[in-house]
Design an enzyme around this catalytic site. Structure first.
Site, mmCIF file in Angstrom:
data_model
loop_
_atom_site.group_PDB
_atom_site.id
_atom_site.type_symbol
_atom_site.label_atom_id
_atom_site.label_comp_id
_atom_site.label_asym_id
_atom_site.label_seq_id
_atom_site.Cartn_x
_atom_site.Cartn_y
_atom_site.Cartn_z
ATOM 1 N N GLY A 1 27.204 84.589 37.667
ATOM 2 C CA GLY A 1 25.929 83.979 37.010
ATOM 3 C C GLY A 1 24.864 84.311 38.352
ATOM 4 O O GLY A 1 23.810 84.604 38.131
ATOM 5 N N HIS A 2 25.271 84.206 39.431
ATOM 6 C CA HIS A 2 24.549 84.599 40.501
ATOM 7 C C HIS A 2 24.165 85.981 40.677
ATOM 8 O O HIS A 2 23.005 86.384 40.810
ATOM 9 C CB HIS A 2 25.294 84.234 42.266
ATOM 10 C CG HIS A 2 25.511 82.639 42.103
ATOM 11 N ND1 HIS A 2 26.778 82.331 42.415
ATOM 12 C CD2 HIS A 2 24.391 81.541 42.328
ATOM 13 C CE1 HIS A 2 26.736 80.824 42.443
ATOM 14 N NE2 HIS A 2 25.437 80.548 42.587
ATOM 15 N N GLY B 1 25.665 79.751 47.742
ATOM 16 C CA GLY B 1 26.797 80.731 48.029
ATOM 17 C C GLY B 1 27.885 80.289 47.058
ATOM 18 O O GLY B 1 27.839 79.750 45.709
ATOM 19 N N SER C 1 29.914 78.209 37.029
ATOM 20 C CA SER C 1 29.379 77.086 38.218
ATOM 21 C C SER C 1 30.355 77.140 39.259
ATOM 22 O O SER C 1 31.557 77.321 39.376
ATOM 23 C CB SER C 1 29.314 76.036 37.656
ATOM 24 O OG SER C 1 29.233 74.825 38.621
ATOM 25 N N GLN D 1 19.916 67.769 48.880
ATOM 26 C CA GLN D 1 19.851 67.616 47.561
ATOM 27 C C GLN D 1 21.122 67.126 46.938
ATOM 28 O O GLN D 1 21.290 66.958 45.756
ATOM 29 C CB GLN D 1 19.538 68.987 46.824
ATOM 30 C CG GLN D 1 20.765 70.212 46.885
ATOM 31 C CD GLN D 1 20.354 71.337 46.337
ATOM 32 O OE1 GLN D 1 19.377 71.963 47.008
ATOM 33 N NE2 GLN D 1 21.076 71.751 45.244
ATOM 34 N N GLN E 1 15.864 71.715 36.924
ATOM 35 C CA GLN E 1 15.502 72.434 38.298
ATOM 36 C C GLN E 1 14.511 73.670 38.041
ATOM 37 O O GLN E 1 13.520 73.729 38.869
ATOM 38 C CB GLN E 1 16.745 72.847 38.895
ATOM 39 C CG GLN E 1 16.477 73.888 40.004
ATOM 40 C CD GLN E 1 17.749 74.206 41.018
ATOM 41 O OE1 GLN E 1 18.256 73.402 41.422
ATOM 42 N NE2 GLN E 1 18.333 75.478 40.547
ATOM 43 N N LEU F 1 29.437 82.723 45.340
ATOM 44 C CA LEU F 1 28.767 83.330 44.408
ATOM 45 C C LEU F 1 29.765 83.706 43.240
ATOM 46 O O LEU F 1 31.200 84.172 43.492
ATOM 47 C CB LEU F 1 28.293 84.516 44.935
ATOM 48 C CG LEU F 1 27.225 84.222 46.099
ATOM 49 C CD1 LEU F 1 26.625 85.668 46.683
ATOM 50 C CD2 LEU F 1 25.911 83.494 45.728
HETATM 51 P P1 AMP Z 1 23.584 77.485 43.003
HETATM 52 O O1 AMP Z 1 24.436 78.402 44.009
HETATM 53 O O2 AMP Z 1 24.478 76.675 42.270
HETATM 54 O O3 AMP Z 1 22.385 76.716 43.761
HETATM 55 O O4 AMP Z 1 22.564 78.346 42.190
HETATM 56 C C1 AMP Z 1 21.788 79.368 42.701
HETATM 57 C C2 AMP Z 1 21.181 79.735 41.269
HETATM 58 O O5 AMP Z 1 22.154 80.389 40.461
HETATM 59 C C3 AMP Z 1 20.134 78.798 40.675
HETATM 60 O O6 AMP Z 1 19.067 79.323 40.312
HETATM 61 C C4 AMP Z 1 20.992 78.445 39.647
HETATM 62 O O7 AMP Z 1 20.698 78.055 38.326
HETATM 63 C C5 AMP Z 1 22.012 80.009 39.402
HETATM 64 N N1 AMP Z 1 23.021 80.079 38.414
HETATM 65 C C6 AMP Z 1 24.361 78.988 38.582
HETATM 66 N N2 AMP Z 1 25.056 79.257 38.030
HETATM 67 C C7 AMP Z 1 24.381 80.037 36.623
HETATM 68 C C8 AMP Z 1 24.858 80.772 35.554
HETATM 69 N N3 AMP Z 1 26.243 80.279 34.956
HETATM 70 N N4 AMP Z 1 24.121 81.424 35.049
HETATM 71 C C9 AMP Z 1 22.791 81.699 35.309
HETATM 72 N N5 AMP Z 1 22.400 81.416 36.443
HETATM 73 C C10 AMP Z 1 23.131 80.380 36.982
#
Ligand code: AMP
Length: 269
Positions: free
Chosen positions: A29-30, A24, A175, A54, A143, A26
């Site tokens: 990137g998401h 979440g 992020s 985690q 990951q 979001l």
């Molecule tokens: P998270 O919500 O941080 O667990 O991320 C969920 C998914 O989004 C994971 O596969 C992350 O690698 C991907 N993700 C997070 N930030 C980015 C980004 N800046 N660019 C591409 N994918 C991302």
């Protein structure tokens, strides 16, 4: 968009599921992962679950940014077909997965058990949702490799796709943790990618150690605490050797309490 909270929901009534797991808060990137999923003409399922397994730091878990109402609006706009919002009961009787040795380096070194927690929840989600394709960001490169290898062994029909890192205009990898930075820290944080890019631009196997040291020094002088800055074979995550074709340069730093990671791939060596 369908909203599901129960892990007993019958996902098998939807054919050809493309799955994007998230925690979440979001951002673009998401949403780019979801865009990639939409391109596959699949039924797109996004999960939002802040996985306590985690996190090895209770503060980090408690402070993890949450914005569920906005997330749901963004998912509607992005054309997500179903959002899965499991509650903690998803963890009941969960099979604990032990990550391979590739989890003991880079981020796994300073976050023991982190990748066990990631694989444990991802394994559970794959079993519940049974997707045809799943999308992961290359920002979390270690990951991605661990999940790709795990899926290859345990979910042989499942295709794992890595999606390139989305960045802001200054190069900073997007992020959820960026939301925890002050405006000043946010602008400082773009130096992480700048330093990686400098190493890539000047890269040769003879000078990479020197380049990495200079980058570490530069970041330290700017106020970062560098956890690691390493280069490895991008496919095996082993030390670079004569059969290496692509190198990953990966970094983790702390800016105050906030841990940020990034990486860059170098193809010509
Ligand atoms: P998270 O919500 O941080 O667990 O991320 C969920 C998914 O989004 C994971 O596969 C992350 O690698 C991907 N993700 C997070 N930030 C980015 C980004 N800046 N660019 C591409 N994918 C991302």
């Amino acid at each position: 968009m369908i909203q599901v909270t129960s892990s007993d929901y019958n996902f098998s009534k939807h054919r050809d599921i493309a799955f994007v797991p998230t925690m979440g808060n979001l951002h673009e990137g998401h949403l780019n992962l979801i865009k990639e999923a939409k391109l596959r003409s699949c039924f797109v399922v996004v999960s939002i679950f802040i996985n306590p397994l985690q996190f090895n730091d209770a503060n980090d878990l408690n402070n993890y940014p949450k914005s569920i109402d906005t997330d749901i609006k963004l998912l509607e706009i992005a054309g997500c077909d179903l959002v899965f919002l499991p509650d903690e009961s998803i963890l009941h009787d969960i099979d604990s997965i032990k990550a391979s040795d590739q989890s003991n380096i880079l981020c796994g070194k300073s976050r023991p058990g982190h990748f066990d927690g990631v694989l444990t929840i991802v394994n559970r989600l794959f079993n519940i949702i049974n997707p045809k394709i799943a999308f992961f960001g290359l920002k979390d490169y270690q990951q991605f490799i661990l999940i790709k290898n795990y899926a290859f062994e345990h979910f042989s029909d499942l295709l794992i796709i890595g999606v390139p890192t989305s960045r802001n205009i200054a190069g900073l990898a997007l992020s959820s943790r960026n939301n925890l930075l002050s405006a000043e820290e946010l602008s400082l944080a773009s130096n992480i990618y700048k330093e990686l890019y400098k190493i890539k631009t000047n890269f040769s196997l003879n000078n990479v150690d020197l380049l990495a040291n200079v980058a570490k020094q530069n970041l330290t002088m700017l106020g970062f605490n560098v956890d690691y800055l390493d280069y490895l074979d991008a496919f095996t995550l082993n030390e670079v050797n004569s059969s290496t074709s692509t190198i990953i340069i990966a970094i983790a730093v702390y800016l105050g309490e906030i841990r940020l990671i990034d990486n860059i791939l170098v193809n010509e060596i």
